[in-house]
Design a protein around this motif. Sequence first.
Motif, PDB file in Angstrom:
ATOM      1  N   ILE A  90     -14.818   2.405  27.643  1.00  0.00           N
ATOM      2  CA  ILE A  90     -14.169   1.177  28.103  1.00  0.00           C
ATOM      3  C   ILE A  90     -13.915   0.234  26.927  1.00  0.00           C
ATOM      4  O   ILE A  90     -12.833  -0.356  26.818  1.00  0.00           O
ATOM      5  N   VAL A  91     -14.882   0.109  26.020  1.00  0.00           N
ATOM      6  CA  VAL A  91     -14.684  -0.734  24.836  1.00  0.00           C
ATOM      7  C   VAL A  91     -13.506  -0.210  24.019  1.00  0.00           C
ATOM      8  O   VAL A  91     -12.615  -0.969  23.614  1.00  0.00           O
ATOM      9  N   GLY A  92     -13.474   1.100  23.778  1.00  0.00           N
ATOM     10  CA  GLY A  92     -12.371   1.691  23.013  1.00  0.00           C
ATOM     11  C   GLY A  92     -11.035   1.496  23.701  1.00  0.00           C
ATOM     12  O   GLY A  92     -10.028   1.186  23.054  1.00  0.00           O
ATOM     13  N   LEU A  93     -11.027   1.650  25.016  1.00  0.00           N
ATOM     14  CA  LEU A  93      -9.807   1.468  25.785  1.00  0.00           C
ATOM     15  C   LEU A  93      -9.305   0.024  25.691  1.00  0.00           C
ATOM     16  O   LEU A  93      -8.131  -0.214  25.409  1.00  0.00           O
ATOM     17  N   VAL A  94     -10.208  -0.922  25.897  1.00  0.00           N
ATOM     18  CA  VAL A  94      -9.830  -2.340  25.848  1.00  0.00           C
ATOM     19  C   VAL A  94      -9.322  -2.705  24.453  1.00  0.00           C
ATOM     20  O   VAL A  94      -8.271  -3.340  24.313  1.00  0.00           O
ATOM     21  N   VAL A  95     -10.036  -2.295  23.426  1.00  0.00           N
ATOM     22  CA  VAL A  95      -9.613  -2.593  22.052  1.00  0.00           C
ATOM     23  C   VAL A  95      -8.258  -1.954  21.776  1.00  0.00           C
ATOM     24  O   VAL A  95      -7.361  -2.589  21.212  1.00  0.00           O
ATOM     25  N   GLY A  96      -8.097  -0.693  22.176  1.00  0.00           N
ATOM     26  CA  GLY A  96      -6.832  -0.001  21.941  1.00  0.00           C
ATOM     27  C   GLY A  96      -5.660  -0.652  22.647  1.00  0.00           C
ATOM     28  O   GLY A  96      -4.586  -0.837  22.061  1.00  0.00           O
ATOM     29  N   VAL A  97      -5.865  -1.032  23.901  1.00  0.00           N
ATOM     30  CA  VAL A  97      -4.789  -1.671  24.666  1.00  0.00           C
ATOM     31  C   VAL A  97      -4.453  -3.037  24.070  1.00  0.00           C
ATOM     32  O   VAL A  97      -3.274  -3.380  23.902  1.00  0.00           O
ATOM     33  N   LEU A  98      -5.471  -3.825  23.755  1.00  0.00           N
ATOM     34  CA  LEU A  98      -5.213  -5.150  23.184  1.00  0.00           C
ATOM     35  C   LEU A  98      -4.513  -5.041  21.826  1.00  0.00           C
ATOM     36  O   LEU A  98      -3.631  -5.845  21.515  1.00  0.00           O
ATOM     37  N   LYS A  99      -4.892  -4.038  21.052  1.00  0.00           N
ATOM     38  CA  LYS A  99      -4.221  -3.815  19.763  1.00  0.00           C
ATOM     39  C   LYS A  99      -2.753  -3.459  20.002  1.00  0.00           C
ATOM     40  O   LYS A  99      -1.859  -3.964  19.313  1.00  0.00           O
ATOM     41  N   GLU A 100      -2.489  -2.618  20.993  1.00  0.00           N
ATOM     42  CA  GLU A 100      -1.098  -2.258  21.327  1.00  0.00           C
ATOM     43  C   GLU A 100      -0.317  -3.461  21.834  1.00  0.00           C
ATOM     44  O   GLU A 100       0.894  -3.526  21.687  1.00  0.00           O
ATOM     45  N   GLU A 101      -1.025  -4.403  22.449  1.00  0.00           N
ATOM     46  CA  GLU A 101      -0.395  -5.628  22.949  1.00  0.00           C
ATOM     47  C   GLU A 101      -0.103  -6.618  21.826  1.00  0.00           C
ATOM     48  O   GLU A 101       0.450  -7.680  22.069  1.00  0.00           O
ATOM     49  N   GLY A 102      -0.544  -6.288  20.618  1.00  0.00           N
ATOM     50  CA  GLY A 102      -0.245  -7.146  19.476  1.00  0.00           C
ATOM     51  C   GLY A 102      -1.344  -8.106  19.074  1.00  0.00           C
ATOM     52  O   GLY A 102      -1.122  -8.977  18.229  1.00  0.00           O
ATOM     53  N   ILE A 103      -2.526  -7.964  19.662  1.00  0.00           N
ATOM     54  CA  ILE A 103      -3.643  -8.813  19.253  1.00  0.00           C
ATOM     55  C   ILE A 103      -4.057  -8.380  17.843  1.00  0.00           C
ATOM     56  O   ILE A 103      -4.292  -7.192  17.602  1.00  0.00           O
ATOM     57  N   PRO A 104      -4.158  -9.315  16.908  1.00  0.00           N
ATOM     58  CA  PRO A 104      -4.542  -8.949  15.542  1.00  0.00           C
ATOM     59  C   PRO A 104      -5.940  -8.316  15.486  1.00  0.00           C
ATOM     60  O   PRO A 104      -6.841  -8.705  16.240  1.00  0.00           O
ATOM     61  N   VAL A 105      -6.103  -7.362  14.591  1.00  0.00           N
ATOM     62  CA  VAL A 105      -7.383  -6.667  14.436  1.00  0.00           C
ATOM     63  C   VAL A 105      -8.491  -7.667  14.130  1.00  0.00           C
ATOM     64  O   VAL A 105      -9.609  -7.546  14.650  1.00  0.00           O
TER      65      VAL A 105
END
Length: 182
Positions: A90-105
Amino acid sequence: MGRIGRYFLYLLLALFAGIAAGLAYVRFQPGMAFEYMERLARQFGSISENPFRNFVWIFLNNARVALLVVVAGLFFGVGSGFVIFANGFIVGLVVGVLKEEGIPVKTLILGLVPHGIVEIPAILLAGAAGMCWYRRIMESEDKGKGLKEGALQALRLYIVVLLMLLIAAFIEAYITPNVAGL
């Protein structure tokens, strides 16, 4: 290194494997990952404007997860690993989706690290407690005595976990939003 330390490391590997699987899921199944993320968002609801309400909700949710991880250890000693893998996913999924949404690393890191430094070891310790409980039962000639002794050890560790989760929830509710600019 003692038994708890070994179990802690095994569970840390399960967490990292789950995170990697969640990130891979976003990469190879983005549509399904975004749908799953939307379901998670609906399930957990929105963040309150009230930090104290967030603190209580975060603490209670994490205490519930930690208790589940302890009890899951009774399933042949590996149940804790499955629960931690799932949470890592779930952590990986959330981070991956938010990164795809353009949230800066940088924002993602600042949104996870401050409270994660305390929360992740707490959850891993809960899993190690459950695994030790199972092991105590299996090694005891008197299974009832092993059950009781293991339960007392797990309870002592769970109390430490709860204290760690209180600290993590405070950080997540009051500090993380300011540090990450959320």
